[in-house]
Design a protein around this motif. Sequence first.
Motif, PDB file in Angstrom:
ATOM      1  N   THR A 177      -1.068   1.557 -16.526  1.00 17.61           N
ATOM      2  CA  THR A 177      -1.056   0.935 -17.845  1.00 17.61           C
ATOM      3  C   THR A 177      -2.015  -0.235 -17.993  1.00 17.61           C
ATOM      4  OG1 THR A 177       0.814  -0.452 -17.180  1.00 17.61           O
ATOM      5  CG2 THR A 177       1.334   1.627 -18.274  1.00 17.61           C
ATOM      6  N   GLN A 178      -2.474  -0.809 -16.894  1.00 16.10           N
ATOM      7  CA  GLN A 178      -3.397  -1.945 -16.982  1.00 16.10           C
ATOM      8  C   GLN A 178      -4.379  -1.891 -15.828  1.00 16.10           C
ATOM      9  OE1 GLN A 178      -1.788  -5.926 -17.942  1.00 16.10           O
ATOM     10  NE2 GLN A 178      -2.956  -6.711 -16.201  1.00 16.10           N
ATOM     11  N   ALA A 179      -5.672  -2.119 -16.142  1.00 14.05           N
ATOM     12  CA  ALA A 179      -6.714  -2.030 -15.126  1.00 14.05           C
ATOM     13  C   ALA A 179      -6.529  -3.100 -14.049  1.00 14.05           C
ATOM     14  CB  ALA A 179      -8.082  -2.164 -15.771  1.00 14.05           C
ATOM     15  N   GLY A 180      -6.939  -2.757 -12.844  1.00 17.05           N
ATOM     16  CA  GLY A 180      -6.830  -3.656 -11.696  1.00 17.05           C
ATOM     17  C   GLY A 180      -6.521  -2.837 -10.454  1.00 17.05           C
ATOM     18  N   THR A 181      -6.127  -3.507  -9.392  1.00 17.91           N
ATOM     19  CA  THR A 181      -5.759  -2.836  -8.141  1.00 17.91           C
ATOM     20  C   THR A 181      -4.266  -3.007  -7.904  1.00 17.91           C
ATOM     21  OG1 THR A 181      -7.944  -3.259  -7.191  1.00 17.91           O
ATOM     22  CG2 THR A 181      -6.185  -2.720  -5.661  1.00 17.91           C
ATOM     23  N   VAL A 182      -3.589  -1.915  -7.567  1.00 21.09           N
ATOM     24  CA  VAL A 182      -2.161  -1.993  -7.250  1.00 21.09           C
ATOM     25  C   VAL A 182      -1.922  -1.431  -5.855  1.00 21.09           C
ATOM     26  CG1 VAL A 182      -1.414  -1.837  -9.652  1.00 21.09           C
ATOM     27  CG2 VAL A 182      -1.641   0.245  -8.311  1.00 21.09           C
ATOM     28  N   THR A 183      -0.927  -1.998  -5.182  1.00 19.40           N
ATOM     29  CA  THR A 183      -0.474  -1.508  -3.889  1.00 19.40           C
ATOM     30  C   THR A 183       0.954  -1.014  -4.042  1.00 19.40           C
ATOM     31  OG1 THR A 183      -1.893  -3.048  -2.672  1.00 19.40           O
ATOM     32  CG2 THR A 183      -0.035  -2.096  -1.476  1.00 19.40           C
ATOM     33  N   VAL A 184       1.201   0.203  -3.585  1.00 26.50           N
ATOM     34  CA  VAL A 184       2.532   0.811  -3.651  1.00 26.50           C
ATOM     35  C   VAL A 184       3.037   0.971  -2.220  1.00 26.50           C
ATOM     36  CG1 VAL A 184       3.883   2.747  -4.489  1.00 26.50           C
ATOM     37  CG2 VAL A 184       1.840   2.044  -5.733  1.00 26.50           C
ATOM     38  N   ALA A 185       4.239   0.432  -1.941  1.00 21.20           N
ATOM     39  CA  ALA A 185       4.775   0.466  -0.573  1.00 21.20           C
ATOM     40  C   ALA A 185       6.241   0.873  -0.600  1.00 21.20           C
ATOM     41  CB  ALA A 185       4.613  -0.896   0.098  1.00 21.20           C
ATOM     42  N   ALA A 186       6.631   1.703   0.369  1.00 24.01           N
ATOM     43  CA  ALA A 186       8.035   2.117   0.488  1.00 24.01           C
ATOM     44  C   ALA A 186       8.322   2.519   1.922  1.00 24.01           C
ATOM     45  CB  ALA A 186       8.349   3.272  -0.460  1.00 24.01           C
ATOM     46  N   GLY A 187       9.566   2.289   2.349  1.00 24.17           N
ATOM     47  CA  GLY A 187      10.041   2.718   3.652  1.00 24.17           C
ATOM     48  C   GLY A 187      11.108   3.787   3.490  1.00 24.17           C
ATOM     49  N   ALA A 188      11.900   3.986   4.526  1.00 24.80           N
ATOM     50  CA  ALA A 188      12.949   5.006   4.480  1.00 24.80           C
ATOM     51  C   ALA A 188      13.997   4.696   5.537  1.00 24.80           C
ATOM     52  CB  ALA A 188      12.370   6.397   4.700  1.00 24.80           C
ATOM     53  N   ALA A 189      15.177   5.274   5.362  1.00 28.91           N
ATOM     54  CA  ALA A 189      16.265   5.090   6.328  1.00 28.91           C
ATOM     55  C   ALA A 189      17.157   6.317   6.329  1.00 28.91           C
ATOM     56  CB  ALA A 189      17.077   3.836   6.013  1.00 28.91           C
ATOM     57  N   GLY A 190      17.690   6.644   7.501  1.00 31.28           N
ATOM     58  CA  GLY A 190      18.632   7.744   7.638  1.00 31.28           C
ATOM     59  C   GLY A 190      19.597   7.451   8.767  1.00 31.28           C
ATOM     60  N   VAL A 191      20.250   8.478   9.292  1.00 27.98           N
ATOM     61  CA  VAL A 191      21.249   8.333  10.361  1.00 27.98           C
ATOM     62  C   VAL A 191      20.880   9.267  11.503  1.00 27.98           C
ATOM     63  CG1 VAL A 191      23.680   8.617  10.987  1.00 27.98           C
ATOM     64  CG2 VAL A 191      23.068   7.705   8.740  1.00 27.98           C
ATOM     65  N   ASP A 192      20.776   8.716  12.716  1.00 28.27           N
ATOM     66  CA  ASP A 192      20.518   9.538  13.892  1.00 28.27           C
ATOM     67  C   ASP A 192      21.706  10.471  14.125  1.00 28.27           C
ATOM     68  OD1 ASP A 192      18.743   9.481  16.680  1.00 28.27           O
ATOM     69  OD2 ASP A 192      20.852   9.981  16.995  1.00 28.27           O
TER      70      ASP A 192
END
Length: 325
Positions: A177-192
């Motif tokens: 929606t707006q010019a520029g630079t964006v960084t997208v970050a995400a992790g994850a979790a589960g059960v062994d």
Amino acid sequence: MSIDPAGGPLGVDAQVTILGEQFYARGVQSLSSNGGISVDEGFTATVGGVPLRQVVRVSENELRAVLPAGLAAGAHDLVVTNPDGLSGTLAHAWLASDLAPSNLVATAAAPSQVSTGQSFTVAIQVQNTGGAAALNVSPSLPAVSGTGVATLSAGTPPPQDIPGGESRTFTWSALATQAGTVTVAAGAAGVDEVSQRTVSASPGAAQVLIEQRSALDAVAAAPSPAIVSVGQSIAFTLVVTNTGTATAQAVSFPSPQTGPGLQLLSAPAPQDVPGAMTSRTFTWTFFAAQAGQAAPAVAYGSGTDENDGLPVPVPAASWPAATVQ
């Protein structure tokens, strides 16, 4: 009664916590000359018949101990015995595994650049580099930062089980929606699946350049020359400027419409018009076939935005009439 973790690799000792009720200590009165009462906290425990070491009573609800390595692969019963000799059993409490624990690694992916108004996909690939499966793995909601603005779709993709050595991908749709630079970050979790403990992946990040979508304007230059004689050639030029920052690719125009006074000799090839107020010229050359006033009429042209692949229109522009003598 339960044990935490609920399982582990065969070849290593494991620190375990046993949770339950009524892990009471026993008071013992000494009959020696000194007398007095001592506290007997002598709890013992076995898993699969193997005695646990260093069994310590923490409270009436918790014991801690060391489970020795060397159990056979499979599920084993837990037996806890109190100082009075009373015991309790939890069937299949410990899973001895010949697999390495699950280990999650998250990697983010997104287009390197997009244009404003463009929808794109953000993906988080989660790989299990361990041996045991990671169950019910869910990604965290991606965090978006930077000078640009991108809006992600609401909600989180459903959880997935990830067997050892495999990966799964979670996706969101996003709108620039707006010019520029964006960084997208995400992790994850589960059960062994063996230990039943949470296993997590540190956030992976991807960077996206959001460009202002290409936008084109056209200005007609004066005919060159403005006055010609029958039999001469005359050029009509359009100057096309890109007011966005994304490149407009393959900008082209249909053949101009003319009267009997002009005959088309050559037309410009399609051109890319880079952004940031860059201009390109498009010139048509005509043969002056008949005396009088003449000016070609150009229909709307168009190009394609380099990022979203959608048409970018070029408004029509009109030339002043040339004189053919």
